[in-house]
Motif scaffolding. Sequence first.
Motif, PDB file in Angstrom:
ATOM      1  N   ARG A 192      72.683 -32.117 -37.648  1.00 51.11           N
ATOM      2  CA  ARG A 192      73.975 -31.426 -37.679  1.00 51.11           C
ATOM      3  C   ARG A 192      74.219 -30.776 -39.040  1.00 51.11           C
ATOM      4  O   ARG A 192      73.642 -31.157 -40.060  1.00 51.11           O
ATOM      5  CB  ARG A 192      75.112 -32.406 -37.369  1.00 51.11           C
ATOM      6  N   VAL A 193      75.114 -29.801 -39.028  1.00 51.55           N
ATOM      7  CA  VAL A 193      75.561 -29.114 -40.239  1.00 51.55           C
ATOM      8  C   VAL A 193      77.044 -29.408 -40.393  1.00 51.55           C
ATOM      9  O   VAL A 193      77.834 -29.170 -39.464  1.00 51.55           O
ATOM     10  CB  VAL A 193      75.320 -27.596 -40.149  1.00 51.55           C
ATOM     11  N   VAL A 194      77.427 -29.928 -41.556  1.00 50.35           N
ATOM     12  CA  VAL A 194      78.807 -30.363 -41.767  1.00 50.35           C
ATOM     13  C   VAL A 194      79.349 -29.730 -43.037  1.00 50.35           C
ATOM     14  O   VAL A 194      78.600 -29.275 -43.904  1.00 50.35           O
ATOM     15  CB  VAL A 194      78.894 -31.909 -41.862  1.00 50.35           C
ATOM     16  N   ASP A 195      80.673 -29.703 -43.134  1.00 49.93           N
ATOM     17  CA  ASP A 195      81.290 -29.247 -44.371  1.00 49.93           C
ATOM     18  C   ASP A 195      81.533 -30.455 -45.274  1.00 49.93           C
ATOM     19  O   ASP A 195      81.301 -31.611 -44.866  1.00 49.93           O
ATOM     20  CB  ASP A 195      82.564 -28.446 -44.086  1.00 49.93           C
TER      21      ASP A 195
ATOM     22  N   ALA B 266      61.530 -30.193 -46.968  1.00 49.33           N
ATOM     23  CA  ALA B 266      62.312 -30.813 -45.896  1.00 49.33           C
ATOM     24  C   ALA B 266      61.466 -31.031 -44.656  1.00 49.33           C
ATOM     25  O   ALA B 266      61.603 -32.044 -43.956  1.00 49.33           O
ATOM     26  CB  ALA B 266      63.519 -29.943 -45.565  1.00 49.33           C
ATOM     27  N   ALA B 267      60.556 -30.094 -44.369  1.00 50.01           N
ATOM     28  CA  ALA B 267      59.740 -30.201 -43.162  1.00 50.01           C
ATOM     29  C   ALA B 267      58.493 -31.045 -43.368  1.00 50.01           C
ATOM     30  O   ALA B 267      58.002 -31.667 -42.428  1.00 50.01           O
ATOM     31  CB  ALA B 267      59.342 -28.799 -42.682  1.00 50.01           C
ATOM     32  N   GLY B 268      57.955 -31.088 -44.604  1.00 51.40           N
ATOM     33  CA  GLY B 268      56.662 -31.708 -44.815  1.00 51.40           C
ATOM     34  C   GLY B 268      56.641 -33.001 -45.592  1.00 51.40           C
ATOM     35  O   GLY B 268      55.637 -33.713 -45.574  1.00 51.40           O
ATOM     36  N   ALA B 269      57.714 -33.340 -46.300  1.00 49.10           N
ATOM     37  CA  ALA B 269      57.706 -34.558 -47.107  1.00 49.10           C
ATOM     38  C   ALA B 269      57.717 -35.798 -46.226  1.00 49.10           C
ATOM     39  O   ALA B 269      58.278 -35.802 -45.120  1.00 49.10           O
ATOM     40  CB  ALA B 269      58.903 -34.575 -48.055  1.00 49.10           C
ATOM     41  N   ASP B 270      57.094 -36.869 -46.717  1.00 42.70           N
ATOM     42  CA  ASP B 270      57.000 -38.128 -45.983  1.00 42.70           C
ATOM     43  C   ASP B 270      58.291 -38.918 -46.193  1.00 42.70           C
ATOM     44  O   ASP B 270      58.403 -39.718 -47.122  1.00 42.70           O
ATOM     45  CB  ASP B 270      55.782 -38.910 -46.474  1.00 42.70           C
ATOM     46  N   CYS B 271      59.280 -38.686 -45.336  1.00 41.88           N
ATOM     47  CA  CYS B 271      60.563 -39.392 -45.444  1.00 41.88           C
ATOM     48  C   CYS B 271      61.097 -39.641 -44.047  1.00 41.88           C
ATOM     49  O   CYS B 271      60.646 -39.051 -43.065  1.00 41.88           O
ATOM     50  CB  CYS B 271      61.558 -38.582 -46.283  1.00 41.88           C
ATOM     51  N   ASP B 272      62.079 -40.538 -43.955  1.00 39.87           N
ATOM     52  CA  ASP B 272      62.722 -40.817 -42.674  1.00 39.87           C
ATOM     53  C   ASP B 272      63.861 -39.847 -42.397  1.00 39.87           C
ATOM     54  O   ASP B 272      64.078 -39.433 -41.261  1.00 39.87           O
ATOM     55  CB  ASP B 272      63.262 -42.252 -42.659  1.00 39.87           C
ATOM     56  N   VAL B 273      64.621 -39.537 -43.443  1.00 42.67           N
ATOM     57  CA  VAL B 273      65.808 -38.689 -43.319  1.00 42.67           C
ATOM     58  C   VAL B 273      65.829 -37.722 -44.488  1.00 42.67           C
ATOM     59  O   VAL B 273      65.519 -38.096 -45.624  1.00 42.67           O
ATOM     60  CB  VAL B 273      67.105 -39.537 -43.322  1.00 42.67           C
TER      61      VAL B 273
ATOM     62  N   GLU C 292      67.304 -21.651 -39.364  1.00 43.14           N
ATOM     63  CA  GLU C 292      66.465 -21.234 -38.250  1.00 43.14           C
ATOM     64  C   GLU C 292      65.085 -20.756 -38.686  1.00 43.14           C
ATOM     65  O   GLU C 292      64.088 -21.018 -38.004  1.00 43.14           O
ATOM     66  CB  GLU C 292      67.183 -20.134 -37.473  1.00 43.14           C
ATOM     67  N   ASP C 293      65.017 -20.056 -39.833  1.00 41.15           N
ATOM     68  CA  ASP C 293      63.740 -19.486 -40.257  1.00 41.15           C
ATOM     69  C   ASP C 293      62.986 -20.389 -41.228  1.00 41.15           C
ATOM     70  O   ASP C 293      61.761 -20.522 -41.125  1.00 41.15           O
ATOM     71  CB  ASP C 293      63.960 -18.115 -40.914  1.00 41.15           C
ATOM     72  N   ASP C 294      63.707 -20.985 -42.178  1.00 44.75           N
ATOM     73  CA  ASP C 294      63.044 -21.794 -43.202  1.00 44.75           C
ATOM     74  C   ASP C 294      62.915 -23.256 -42.785  1.00 44.75           C
ATOM     75  O   ASP C 294      61.824 -23.827 -42.798  1.00 44.75           O
ATOM     76  CB  ASP C 294      63.798 -21.704 -44.538  1.00 44.75           C
ATOM     77  N   LEU C 295      64.026 -23.873 -42.401  1.00 45.36           N
ATOM     78  CA  LEU C 295      63.986 -25.300 -42.055  1.00 45.36           C
ATOM     79  C   LEU C 295      63.355 -25.511 -40.687  1.00 45.36           C
ATOM     80  O   LEU C 295      62.477 -26.356 -40.520  1.00 45.36           O
ATOM     81  CB  LEU C 295      65.399 -25.870 -42.107  1.00 45.36           C
ATOM     82  N   GLY C 296      63.773 -24.748 -39.698  1.00 38.86           N
ATOM     83  CA  GLY C 296      63.195 -24.848 -38.364  1.00 38.86           C
ATOM     84  C   GLY C 296      63.718 -26.042 -37.582  1.00 38.86           C
ATOM     85  O   GLY C 296      64.301 -26.972 -38.148  1.00 38.86           O
ATOM     86  N   PRO C 297      63.479 -26.068 -36.262  1.00 37.01           N
ATOM     87  CA  PRO C 297      63.995 -27.174 -35.428  1.00 37.01           C
ATOM     88  C   PRO C 297      63.461 -28.536 -35.842  1.00 37.01           C
ATOM     89  O   PRO C 297      64.200 -29.529 -35.821  1.00 37.01           O
ATOM     90  CB  PRO C 297      63.521 -26.790 -34.017  1.00 37.01           C
TER      91      PRO C 297
ATOM     92  N   GLY D 254      62.397 -29.580 -38.855  1.00 35.99           N
ATOM     93  CA  GLY D 254      63.014 -30.025 -40.099  1.00 35.99           C
ATOM     94  C   GLY D 254      64.467 -30.389 -39.918  1.00 35.99           C
ATOM     95  O   GLY D 254      64.948 -31.383 -40.476  1.00 35.99           O
ATOM     96  N   LEU D 255      65.193 -29.611 -39.109  1.00 29.52           N
ATOM     97  CA  LEU D 255      66.613 -29.895 -38.897  1.00 29.52           C
ATOM     98  C   LEU D 255      66.820 -31.187 -38.126  1.00 29.52           C
ATOM     99  O   LEU D 255      67.807 -31.895 -38.350  1.00 29.52           O
ATOM    100  CB  LEU D 255      67.259 -28.716 -38.160  1.00 29.52           C
ATOM    101  N   ALA D 256      65.907 -31.538 -37.241  1.00 31.74           N
ATOM    102  CA  ALA D 256      66.081 -32.707 -36.381  1.00 31.74           C
ATOM    103  C   ALA D 256      66.204 -34.000 -37.182  1.00 31.74           C
ATOM    104  O   ALA D 256      66.847 -34.951 -36.716  1.00 31.74           O
ATOM    105  CB  ALA D 256      64.918 -32.813 -35.400  1.00 31.74           C
ATOM    106  N   ARG D 257      65.592 -34.063 -38.346  1.00 31.76           N
ATOM    107  CA  ARG D 257      65.703 -35.290 -39.150  1.00 31.76           C
ATOM    108  C   ARG D 257      66.574 -35.083 -40.390  1.00 31.76           C
ATOM    109  O   ARG D 257      66.480 -35.852 -41.359  1.00 31.76           O
ATOM    110  CB  ARG D 257      64.315 -35.765 -39.576  1.00 31.76           C
ATOM    111  N   SER D 258      67.402 -34.048 -40.370  1.00 31.89           N
ATOM    112  CA  SER D 258      68.194 -33.687 -41.537  1.00 31.89           C
ATOM    113  C   SER D 258      69.686 -33.695 -41.241  1.00 31.89           C
ATOM    114  O   SER D 258      70.119 -33.505 -40.095  1.00 31.89           O
ATOM    115  CB  SER D 258      67.805 -32.285 -42.039  1.00 31.89           C
ATOM    116  N   VAL D 259      70.457 -33.905 -42.294  1.00 27.54           N
ATOM    117  CA  VAL D 259      71.889 -33.618 -42.291  1.00 27.54           C
ATOM    118  C   VAL D 259      72.113 -32.572 -43.367  1.00 27.54           C
ATOM    119  O   VAL D 259      71.702 -32.758 -44.518  1.00 27.54           O
ATOM    120  CB  VAL D 259      72.733 -34.871 -42.586  1.00 27.54           C
ATOM    121  N   VAL D 260      72.730 -31.462 -43.003  1.00 25.19           N
ATOM    122  CA  VAL D 260      72.961 -30.364 -43.935  1.00 25.19           C
ATOM    123  C   VAL D 260      74.444 -30.307 -44.266  1.00 25.19           C
ATOM    124  O   VAL D 260      75.289 -30.236 -43.361  1.00 25.19           O
ATOM    125  CB  VAL D 260      72.494 -29.020 -43.350  1.00 25.19           C
TER     126      VAL D 260
END
Length: 447
Positions: free
Chosen positions: A105-108, A183-190, A208-213, A215-221
């Motif tokens: 998700r993307v939050v303020d 964000a997409a390649g580092a060895d992390c859980d979140v 959409e272009d840099d992070l991608g689905p 990378g976003l799936a394991r991220s909070v932005v």
Amino acid sequence: MQLNPSLKGLQSALRRAERLRLHGRVVGAEGLQLNVEGLASWLKVGARLHLQPPDRALVPAEVVGFQGGQARALAFAPLEGIAPGTPAVLAPQACLSVDESWLGRVVDPLGRAIDGKGPLRPGPLPLPVRAAPPEAGTRARLGPRLDLGVRALDAFATCRRGQRLGLFAASGVGKSTLLSMLAAGADCDVAVLALVGERGRELREFLEDDLGPAGLARSVVVCATSDSPPLMRREAALAAMAIAEHFADAGRQVLLMMDSVTRFALALREIGLAAGEPPTTRGYTPGVFAELPRLLERAGPRAEGCAGAITGLFTVLVEGDDHDEPVADAVRGILDGHVVLDRAIGERGRYPAIDILRSLSRTVPGCLQPEEAALMRRARAILALHAEMADLVRLGAYRAGADPAVDEAVRLAPRIEAMLAQGKGERDSVAGAFAALAEALGDADAA
């Protein structure tokens, strides 16, 4: 269960107290600052208020100082519609109720969804946005080395779990692309990304272009755009840190990426000037340099016994390519290493445009095998000698065979440079980076 009369009376009083709301009112506005009276005896610096203009939604605000019995406050939203007499209500402490469903998700900065996917589900435990780092004496040590997925970093600025690295660069040198690779390649859980003062049009491009689905799936932005009030831009960094702490305290390995610390410092400068702090070094107020370590020290290993850790990567936007400007100098002294991105390297077409000779990880001695450390030192020496002799070679003032070390540097430096180049979609590891470096140096003894 029957309550005796005294307990019943206490219960009734508590219920009445819950319905009480402490009100003040706005009596003045100057620039970004509001003057509020009627609540001074109940307020302290950092307290939250809700302003209630008649023709718009509640406007959150924060107390930043006091003068003459009135509280000075700054708002988290534009001041349009705020007039003398606007009610100001004491609000609860700033907290975020983080939940596992926030991943993707993307939050303020106030914990509200801004990605059009509906409201966020609150977690069971509210966490304060401002928190102290673990006590230094009981804090765990850094963990094992961490695969960042970028060969240049894994080989020459090897990182450990819980380490804090700064990425120093001017604008337009590839910081956002490098962050997306991490964000997409580092060895992390979140992964938690704080976009502080980001251009509004670039958010979807980045997602959409840099992070991608993947990378976003394991991220909070967490995003506060450049047109946001300074409190929102400051709060983006604090909220991202609180979210990272939530996942780390649950035993997860968290990668926190903040772009950028410089815009966080600029927001602090605006807040400090509005609160009456004097400008000092290049216009920055003293509070900026007090707040930076309070934020950055929250990243790192958690308390001893907690398996989680926050590995921090903080970008620093150096003004005019001046790597000794006040914010860059202060941040470099706090963090555990620095990575320099150079515009000239990018102009030559090598990305990521990391300047190996100016980048340093302070934890390298504790996470490399002897043969890996020897490879890294040798490659650095070759690149340094090649940089020193490049002009002479280019002008024809050096003749091949005059110095075997220079001949070796001329032969091998291009191979090392080729090894450092990496596409946005490529992922590597520390072991793979050193294997590629060994292959690049493999003909060192060739005639």
